[in-house]
Enzyme design. Structure first.
Site: not given
Ligand code: DGJ
Length: 727
Positions: A465, A535
């Protein structure tokens, strides 16, 4: 008038001369050709990019000089006659100009071409490199700069590539967005003036703008027709795609690393290899360009290991967020295996021994299991997962740290910081980025990933990430007069680290995540198996986000998860079938507590996952055709996947708008055999929701392409997944 005539005749005379001295440089793929020419005075001209030409037409093009413009193959400041330029260099003595001549042309058996150029006055050289990929009709173009001067030179602009595009009814398709709305399609005609698409985030290439574009030469962009050029910059950092239209005749397209605000200082005897730009051309519209990029990504290693199937995973993030508790996670694992899952991924929150990561403001860098949350460590979870016959995956964010972390306490000098200025913080008000220009930091990142993987060889998947941008512009590892190199050297350092990790761990699958879909690009994807698209897991909005991503990336490398309803991002309530039908068009996963589903939903999920296993080879190996665009007026979106031998196809159809007296269009397929007969089968039937087609119905390919399938698409969030088999 008289004056113009004189100028024209002089240029014409030159034209005759350079015809005599010219050397043609062609780069070819199966269907396309890029043509340059070395002309009088060893100047490099750009001649043509488009479909392959017969010799007679190619010769005509080379003869046919338009005297109204002079196009350089790679225009540089100082000698581009005032026209926009790709490179500006400040020499060690302060001279700001370049004047390049062709010194040689190297042609390799694979069709690659290097055009070697050198400055006429200074010992600097610029190599233009071209690499054709025959089967996918992609040509890569990039530049290598060598400084042979005694002192450092400073590059104030250093684009990787230049492409002139003749004016006309030329349109641009580009992708813009933000967190949770990445890759939103913007289409507009190219007009005079300058349009620059760029990113200044520093760490992530593409939350806001993306480093890929399509250029439609025949007016408003269409999915399956029209001459279209695609361009993708293979770079993970700040970039610039610039259309500069000064004169009436061409749009000048420049692609490369964004030089603002700093430029690059190149040491004596050093070579700067700039990122590649991948071009493709298709007469089959945006879809043709996408399919070329998909094929290139799959066959040329532009996405890591596209040959292996992507596992169906459950990710813990939206199920528990940071609130990790061993019994809850173990239940997730068990429930997931009961649904037919193949991989369980433990997301953020599992680590931090001194400081627990209960909020997103601590512990990055302290990659040790938090035993308060997981008393049996990740070893315990790995065992539970493997006992269920599944693989295990783990979240990391290796390039970052927090103020509250052992790592930062031990190595405060490892973060980027702007001299004596107070630090500025990202996520959680405390996140900082490590200095990947520093070899010691790179070793730390490589060793941390290596020790995680070597210590737990059962880890089959990592999610890498990146949640904060490059905030503090300053590196303690670069000398004072090389500070301007941070943006570039950071990404070079990141890529070096990834290469080292891949060399040691070729089999682990790694997902590229950038705080959602902020960091997928062809600079990084050669090291990553897949990327997290966004997301935002609201399936309705995901149709748009995935549509945008699919313009340049093959579907099976796109992480697409079924999440809870109401959506955590938008609050929208969406039926489970729609959520599955949307996620199944890419790499299927889930991101919720399976225990929060009803028995009916669980039963449906189990069957949908089994269906996905059957259609996965087609999603992975088939060709994708986007049909009805969610951006269009039909109120629907649809896509077709066609197997390489044409024997099987899948149609995905989604209802995007819902109102009274709505006209439901027919779903017309493409690229089928008109004379063949296809039988249809509807997958993912939800209890109580009517079928849209009768299983076993037969249609000719001609009918399916010309009339199309009639689907009822009656209710809000109606969706349909149809499998077609050629009989
Ligand atoms: C951002 C990612 O996009 C999410 O999926 C999740 O992994 C969080 N970071 C965790 O912090």
């Amino acid at each position: 008038m008289k004056l113009i005539k004189t100028i024209l005749s002089v240029v014409f005379l030159q034209g005759v001369q350079f015809f005599a001295f010219s050397e043609e440089i062609s780069i070819e793929t199966s269907n396309t050709l890029m043509l340059l020419e070395r002309v009088e005075g060893d100047t490099l001209k750009f001649v043509y990019y488009g479909p392959r030409l017969d010799r007679i037409d190619q010769d005509r093009l080379l003869r046919e000089k338009d005297p109204s413009i002079v196009l350089y193959g790679y225009p540089v400041f100082g000698t581009s006659d005032g026209a926009p330029y790709a490179m500006q260099m400040e020499h060690a003595d302060g001279n700001q100009t370049l004047d390049l001549k062709v010194t040689g042309i190297d042609r390799r058996p694979d069709g690659s071409v290097d055009i070697n150029m050198a400055d006429r006055l200074f010992p600097v050289s610029v190599k233009l490199r071209y690499k054709p990929y025959e089967g996918s009709d992609v040509i890569e173009s990039w530049v290598e700069v060598k400084n042979g001067e005694e002192g450092a030179v400073r590059l104030h602009r250093f684009d990787s590539s230049f492409l002139p595009i003749e004016q006309g009814d030329v349109w641009l398709s580009r992708l813009h967005g933000d967190w949770a709305s990445e890759a939103t399609l913007v289409e507009e005609p190219l007009r005079p003036g300058m349009l620059q698409i760029k990113t200044t985030d520093g760490a992530r290439s593409s939350h806001y703008a993306r480093p890929e574009v399509m250029i439609s030469l025949d007016g408003k962009p269409c999915e399956n027709k029209g001459r279209t050029i695609g361009a993708a910059l293979e770079w993970s950092g700040n970039f610039s795609l610039r259309f500069d239209t000064e004169s009436r005749r061409v749009h000048r397209f420049f692609a490369g690393v964004l030089a603002e605000p700093s430029g690059y200082v190149l040491d004596p005897d050093s070579v700067l290899v700039l990122p590649r730009v991948a071009y493709t051309y298709s007469r089959n519209g945006k879809g043709g360009v996408s399919r070329n990029f998909h094929s290139w990504a799959k066959t040329e290693g532009k996405v890591y290991r596209t040959d292996r199937p992507r596992d169906i995973l459950l990710n813990s993030w939206e199920g528990v967020y940071l609130n990790i508790k061993e019994p809850v996670i173990e239940k997730m694992v068990n429930d997931w295996s009961a649904l037919g899952g193949e991989l369980f991924v433990l997301d953020d929150g599992w680590f931090g021994d001194k400081y627990p990561r209960n909020v997103d403001n601590s512990s990055l860098g302290d990659w040790r299991t938090d035993r308060r949350k997981l008393p049996h460590g990740i070893e315990g979870l790995i065992k539970t997962t493997q006992d269920k016959g599944m693989k295990f995956g783990l979240w990391i964010e290796p390039e970052f740290t927090n103020v509250r972390s052992k790592l930062y306490e031990t190595h405060p000098d490892w973060v980027l910081r702007a001299g004596g200025r107070p630090l500025r913080y990202g996520r959680g008000g405390t996140q900082m980025i490590l200095d990947m220009t520093n070899p010691e930091v790179r070793d730390f990142v490589v060793n941390l990933v290596d020790s995680l993987l070597s210590g737990h060889p059962e880890i089959a998947y990592l999610k890498w990430d990146c949640n904060t941008f490059l905030l503090n512009y300053g590196s303690s590892s670069l000398p004072a007069d090389r500070q301007t190199n941070i943006y570039f050297d950071y990404h070079k350092g990141l890529t070096d680290a990834l290469k080292r990790i891949r060399a040691k761990h070729p089999d682990v699958a790694i997902q590229n995540c950038g705080g959602g879909g902020g960091r997928y690009n062809y600079g990084l994807m050669p090291y990553f198996d897949e990327f997290w698209v966004s997301d935002n897991t609201d399936a309705w909005q995901r149709v748009f986000i995935q549509w945008g991503a699919s313009m340049f990336y093959p579907p099976h490398v796109m992480g697409q998860h079924v999440s809870a309803s109401p959506s955590h991002q938008t609050g929208r309530i969406i039926p489970m079938k729609f959520r599955f039908d949307v996620a199944m068009s890419g790499r299927l996963g889930m991101e919720m507590l399976p225990s929060a589903m009803t028995e009916t939903e669980r039963d449906f999920a189990r069957k949908a996952i089994a269906n996905y296993k059957e259609i996965r080879p087609l999603i992975q190996n088939g060709e994708q055709y986007r049909l009805l665009s969610p951006y269009g007026d039909s109120g629907m979106a649809s896509m077709e996947y066609l197997s390489a031998d044409g024997s099987e196809a899948i149609l995905f159809a989604y209802k995007m708008k819902h109102y009274q007296n709505q006209v439901i269009p027919r779903f017309r397929l493409v690229a089928l055999d008109p004379d063949a007969i296809y039988s249809v089968e509807e997958l993912n039937i939800y209890p109580g929701v009517g079928r849209q087609v009768a299983d076993g119905e037969k249609y000719s390919g001609r009918y399916l392409m010309e009339n199309g399938l009639r689907l009822s698409m009656g209710s809000e969030y109606s969706s349909s997944l149809i499998r077609l088999k050629r009989l």
